[in-house]
Design an enzyme around this catalytic site. Structure first.
Site, PDB file in Angstrom:
ATOM      1  N   HIS A   1     -10.045   1.672   1.945  1.00 33.62           N
ATOM      2  CA  HIS A   1      -9.603   3.010   2.353  1.00 33.62           C
ATOM      3  C   HIS A   1     -10.795   3.945   2.578  1.00 33.62           C
ATOM      4  CE1 HIS A   1      -5.301   2.580   2.070  1.00 33.62           C
ATOM      5  NE2 HIS A   1      -5.409   2.035   0.862  1.00 33.62           N
TER       6      HIS A   1
ATOM      7  N   HIS B   1      -9.151  -3.817  -1.656  1.00 31.98           N
ATOM      8  CA  HIS B   1      -8.093  -3.061  -0.984  1.00 31.98           C
ATOM      9  C   HIS B   1      -8.343  -1.553  -1.107  1.00 31.98           C
ATOM     10  CE1 HIS B   1      -3.742  -2.179   0.009  1.00 31.98           C
ATOM     11  NE2 HIS B   1      -4.119  -1.054  -0.575  1.00 31.98           N
ATOM     12  N   GLU B   2      -8.569  -1.075  -2.323  1.00 35.14           N
ATOM     13  CA  GLU B   2      -8.755   0.374  -2.510  1.00 35.14           C
ATOM     14  C   GLU B   2     -10.009   0.878  -1.814  1.00 35.14           C
ATOM     15  OE1 GLU B   2      -6.523   2.404  -3.433  1.00 35.14           O
ATOM     16  OE2 GLU B   2      -5.211   0.770  -4.043  1.00 35.14           O
TER      17      GLU B   2
ATOM     18  N   CYS C   1       0.839  -1.196   0.000  1.00 37.45           N
ATOM     19  CA  CYS C   1       0.000   0.000   0.000  1.00 37.45           C
ATOM     20  C   CYS C   1       0.874   1.245   0.000  1.00 37.45           C
ATOM     21  CB  CYS C   1      -0.903  -0.013   1.236  1.00 37.45           C
ATOM     22  SG  CYS C   1      -2.025   1.387   1.353  1.00 37.45           S
TER      23      CYS C   1
END
Length: 185
Positions: free
Chosen positions: A149, A145-146, A103
């Site tokens: 955030h 994953h993105e 990341c």
């Protein structure tokens, strides 16, 4: 426009859930500036994706682009730069798969993370149209994953065995020596 500073793990802004963009914000000129800054920051950092909270903007906006080709994760498809406004993920196949994730907000580290292997992503595009896409394999991991955030989560929160949190150079050395992307803990 401008490559911005990427917030790093430890900055409390990374842990705050982002709020949904309103229709007025979607059509405001400030959104174009934000997107340009996200793309410039992503390009400068050399990443695959970047979410607005990573540059200190608490909005549900992310950009993702895959150049495709061979990688440590196998052959990747090309995914042109796409902007995701107010994205949502639905798990389609809860069976998990694992990858060594890294990341831009956690530089120098990789962690073994297992996530659902297939998801459906729905989002609003820049024209205000609702889009949807089914993703499997590594692409499913990239999007999860993105979009984590946007909920104030980092991949390190999903590591179930902290012995599988390593420095990138150590992982690269392991891969060079053993060729196995899943070393025993």
């Amino acid at each position: 426009m401008t490559a911005r500073t990427i917030l790093r793990m430890g900055d409390p802004r990374l842990r705050e859930p982002a709020r949904a963009l309103t229709e007025a914000e979607r059509t405001a000129p400030e959104l174009s500036t934000l997107i340009d800054d996200l793309v410039d920051t992503l390009d400068a950092a050399g990443g695959v994706g970047l979410a607005a909270p990573q540059i200190g903007v608490p909005l549900r906006v992310a950009v993702i682009r895959l150049n495709g080709g061979p990688s440590r994760y196998g052959e990747l498809p090309v995914l042109p730069l796409t902007v995701y406004l107010n994205p949502e993920i639905t798990v389609v196949d809860p069976a998990t798969q694992g990858f060594w994730e890294g990341c831009l907000s956690v530089p120098g580290l990789r962690g073994w993370v297992e996530r659902p292997r297939a998801v459906r992503v729905a989002w609003t595009d820049l024209d205000g149209a609702r889009q949807e896409r089914l993703l499997e394999g590594f692409l499913a991991t990239v999007f999860q994953h993105e979009f984590d955030h946007l909920d104030g989560r980092l991949y390190v929160d999903r590591i179930t065995d902290t012995r599988r949190l390593v420095f990138e150079d150590q992982l690269d050395a392991w891969l060079a020596a053993h060729g196995d992307p899943t070393p025993a803990a």
